[in-house]
Design an enzyme around this catalytic site. Structure first.
Site, PDB file in Angstrom:
ATOM      1  N   ALA A   1       0.855  -0.724  -0.589  1.00  0.00           N
ATOM      2  CA  ALA A   1       0.057  -0.223   0.388  1.00  0.00           C
ATOM      3  C   ALA A   1       1.130   1.448  -0.225  1.00  0.00           C
ATOM      4  CB  ALA A   1      -0.736  -0.160   1.265  1.00  0.00           C
TER       5      ALA A   1
ATOM      6  N   GLU B   1      -0.562  -9.347  -0.657  1.00  0.00           N
ATOM      7  CA  GLU B   1      -1.707  -9.765  -0.205  1.00  0.00           C
ATOM      8  C   GLU B   1      -3.010  -9.803  -1.315  1.00  0.00           C
ATOM      9  OE1 GLU B   1      -2.133  -6.439   2.506  1.00  0.00           O
ATOM     10  OE2 GLU B   1      -2.478  -7.906   5.089  1.00  0.00           O
TER      11      GLU B   1
ATOM     12  N   GLU C   1       5.575  -5.098   6.650  1.00  0.00           N
ATOM     13  CA  GLU C   1       3.932  -4.445   7.221  1.00  0.00           C
ATOM     14  C   GLU C   1       4.818  -3.620   8.481  1.00  0.00           C
ATOM     15  OE1 GLU C   1       2.845  -6.444   5.502  1.00  0.00           O
ATOM     16  OE2 GLU C   1       0.895  -5.685   4.989  1.00  0.00           O
TER      17      GLU C   1
HETATM   18  C1  HXC Z   1       4.611   4.506  -1.215  1.00  0.00           C
HETATM   19  C2  HXC Z   1       7.448   3.126  -2.187  1.00  0.00           C
HETATM   20  C3  HXC Z   1       6.749   2.856  -1.975  1.00  0.00           C
HETATM   21  C4  HXC Z   1       5.584   1.786  -1.103  1.00  0.00           C
HETATM   22  C5  HXC Z   1       8.218   1.792  -2.778  1.00  0.00           C
HETATM   23  N1  HXC Z   1       8.352   3.570  -2.818  1.00  0.00           N
HETATM   24  N2  HXC Z   1       7.244   1.504  -1.775  1.00  0.00           N
HETATM   25  N3  HXC Z   1       5.973   4.085  -1.810  1.00  0.00           N
HETATM   26  N4  HXC Z   1       4.203   2.469  -1.142  1.00  0.00           N
HETATM   27  N5  HXC Z   1       4.958   0.882  -0.460  1.00  0.00           N
HETATM   28  C6  HXC Z   1       8.929   4.682  -3.295  1.00  0.00           C
HETATM   29  C7  HXC Z   1      10.072   4.970  -2.511  1.00  0.00           C
HETATM   30  O1  HXC Z   1       9.758   5.384  -1.781  1.00  0.00           O
HETATM   31  C8  HXC Z   1      10.762   4.799  -3.540  1.00  0.00           C
HETATM   32  O2  HXC Z   1      10.447   7.010  -3.771  1.00  0.00           O
HETATM   33  C9  HXC Z   1      10.701   4.821  -5.396  1.00  0.00           C
HETATM   34  O3  HXC Z   1       9.314   3.853  -4.400  1.00  0.00           O
HETATM   35  C10 HXC Z   1      11.560   3.650  -4.836  1.00  0.00           C
HETATM   36  O4  HXC Z   1      11.187   2.767  -4.202  1.00  0.00           O
HETATM   37  P1  HXC Z   1      13.139   2.580  -3.205  1.00  0.00           P
HETATM   38  O5  HXC Z   1      13.428   2.474  -1.612  1.00  0.00           O
HETATM   39  O6  HXC Z   1      14.363   3.758  -3.809  1.00  0.00           O
HETATM   40  O7  HXC Z   1      14.014   1.185  -3.966  1.00  0.00           O
HETATM   41  P2  HXC Z   1      14.242  -0.102  -3.358  1.00  0.00           P
HETATM   42  O8  HXC Z   1      15.650   0.860  -2.988  1.00  0.00           O
HETATM   43  O9  HXC Z   1      15.393  -0.250  -4.497  1.00  0.00           O
HETATM   44  O10 HXC Z   1      14.309  -0.676  -2.487  1.00  0.00           O
HETATM   45  C11 HXC Z   1      12.290  -1.451  -3.170  1.00  0.00           C
HETATM   46  C12 HXC Z   1      11.793  -1.752  -1.593  1.00  0.00           C
HETATM   47  C13 HXC Z   1      11.103  -0.626  -1.059  1.00  0.00           C
HETATM   48  C14 HXC Z   1      12.438  -2.607  -0.669  1.00  0.00           C
HETATM   49  C15 HXC Z   1      10.241  -1.948  -1.827  1.00  0.00           C
HETATM   50  O11 HXC Z   1      11.218   0.674  -1.861  1.00  0.00           O
HETATM   51  C16 HXC Z   1      10.516  -0.710   0.671  1.00  0.00           C
HETATM   52  O12 HXC Z   1      11.147  -1.238   1.389  1.00  0.00           O
HETATM   53  N6  HXC Z   1       8.942  -0.217  -0.629  1.00  0.00           N
HETATM   54  C17 HXC Z   1       7.654  -0.390   1.214  1.00  0.00           C
HETATM   55  C18 HXC Z   1       7.414  -1.868   1.116  1.00  0.00           C
HETATM   56  C19 HXC Z   1       6.563  -1.633   2.290  1.00  0.00           C
HETATM   57  O13 HXC Z   1       6.327  -1.949   3.725  1.00  0.00           O
HETATM   58  N7  HXC Z   1       5.627  -1.992   2.059  1.00  0.00           N
HETATM   59  C20 HXC Z   1       4.339  -2.759   3.539  1.00  0.00           C
HETATM   60  C21 HXC Z   1       3.551  -1.238   2.261  1.00  0.00           C
HETATM   61  S1  HXC Z   1       2.224  -1.432   4.302  1.00  0.00           S
HETATM   62  P3  HXC Z   1      11.218   8.061  -4.361  1.00  0.00           P
HETATM   63  O14 HXC Z   1      10.471   8.783  -4.278  1.00  0.00           O
HETATM   64  O15 HXC Z   1      12.353   8.244  -3.557  1.00  0.00           O
HETATM   65  O16 HXC Z   1      12.341   7.455  -5.420  1.00  0.00           O
HETATM   66  C22 HXC Z   1       0.547  -1.944   3.152  1.00  0.00           C
HETATM   67  C23 HXC Z   1       0.021  -2.374   4.313  1.00  0.00           C
HETATM   68  C24 HXC Z   1      -1.080  -3.357   2.990  1.00  0.00           C
HETATM   69  O17 HXC Z   1       1.244  -2.377   2.509  1.00  0.00           O
HETATM   70  C25 HXC Z   1      -2.489  -3.035   3.872  1.00  0.00           C
HETATM   71  C26 HXC Z   1      -3.529  -3.237   2.542  1.00  0.00           C
HETATM   72  C27 HXC Z   1      -3.830  -1.748   2.255  1.00  0.00           C
END
Ligand code: HXC
Length: 257
Positions: A65, A111, A131
């Site tokens: 998300a 999910e 998360e």
């Molecule tokens: C918003 C995101 C994002 C996310 C990545 N980006 N994931 N933005 N929400 N979930 C953005 C980054 O901020 C970045 O933007 C760009 O995408 C590229 O990501 P990087 O981090 O620079 O890439 P990398 O170093 O290759 O790392 C990839 C990654 C990492 C490991 C996937 O991005 C990451 O950990 N993302 C978050 C994963 C996460 O926590 N997901 C769960 C979310 S909560 P910029 O502007 O800096 O270029 C969830 C709850 C679900 O899903 C509930 C249902 C509604």
């Protein structure tokens, strides 16, 4: 349907949706999920569509998300927005959905794949529920569907540590159907979706419902449900055609009636 975040097309009875927010690794904002659900429901009503294929990008199916969108929300705002109403509607889609996963399928991305019926992944795919690392927990099925798919031990580890697993591990854990080479993923997933789209539509729909039911009810209730759907299919022309074609040693022509 026009969406800023999805690329949509249809071919050979397959409705194809590509998640398209590459600049943020397909992070799922609320509008994107709303658009996705609207498209799925529209195809569910469309007799020309037999199956649905959901794809992401080469680096990410979806990295979860949209964290930026949620970061400042209060609990009351989350309750009022209730984003999971849209997610719950995916569960109601009666046509099979095939997910083709490359790269990250994290959080809501994992999910979303789990909400599909069949998952094909390329060797680069990673499935995870990170998360916990941002102070929350899965909210769109990650503690429930994941646990049913891989069992308590594996799910507990994934959800509590936040560490992703590889495509190969996901296959061994029964989370996905197949791992395929990177360059073959789209073609294999398309072939599978086209194969599903060629099946008798009513039987396909009820068979999906019956298998999905197994995750929700006890055995006796599930068997009763299955039997009723089985009997019902004898009211369809496709059942008559399918069995007659078998006897006549020819290919059946199904009409969804
Ligand atoms: C918003 C995101 C994002 C996310 C990545 N980006 N994931 N933005 N929400 N979930 C953005 C980054 O901020 C970045 O933007 C760009 O995408 C590229 O990501 P990087 O981090 O620079 O890439 P990398 O170093 O290759 O790392 C990839 C990654 C990492 C490991 C996937 O991005 C990451 O950990 N993302 C978050 C994963 C996460 O926590 N997901 C769960 C979310 S909560 P910029 O502007 O800096 O270029 C969830 C709850 C679900 O899903 C509930 C249902 C509604």
């Amino acid at each position: 349907m026009k969406s800023d975040f999805l690329k949509v097309s249809t071919e050979k009875g397959v409705g194809r949706i590509r998640l398209h927010r590459p600049e943020v690794l397909n992070a799922l904002n609320r509008q994107m999920v709303a658009d996705l659900v609207e498209q799925l429901e529209s195809w569910d009503r469309d007799e020309h569509i037999g199956a649905i294929l959901l794809l992401g990008g080469p680096k990410a199916f979806a990295a979860g998300a949209d964290i930026e969108e949620m970061a400042q929300a209060t609990a009351v705002e989350m309750l009022r927005l209730d984003p999971f109403v849209d997610w719950d509607r995916i569960r109601k889609i009666s046509k099979p959905i095939v997910a083709a996963v490359q790269g990250y399928a994290l959080g809501g991305g994992c999910e979303l794949a789990l909400a599909c019926d069949l998952i094909l992944a390329s060797e680069s795919a990673q499935f995870g529920q990170p998360e916990i690392n941002i102070g929350v927990m899965p909210g769109a099925g990650g503690t429930q569907r994941l646990t049913r798919a891989v069992g308590k031990a594996r799910a507990m580890e994934m959800v509590l540590t936040g560490k992703p697993i590889t495509a190969q591990e996901a296959f061994q854990a029964h989370l996905i159907n197949r791992v395929v080479p990177e360059e073959a993923l789209e073609e294999e997933a398309t072939k599978l979706a086209e194969e599903l789209a060629s099946k008798p539509p009513v039987a396909l729909r009820l068979a999906k419902q019956a298998v999905s039911k197994a995750a929700e009810v006890g055995l006796t209730e599930g068997l009763d449900y299955e039997q009723k759907l089985f009997y019902f299919l004898f009211s369809t022309e496709d059942q008559k055609e399918g069995m007659q074609a078998f006897s006549e040693k020819r290919r059946p022509t199904f009409r969804g009636k």
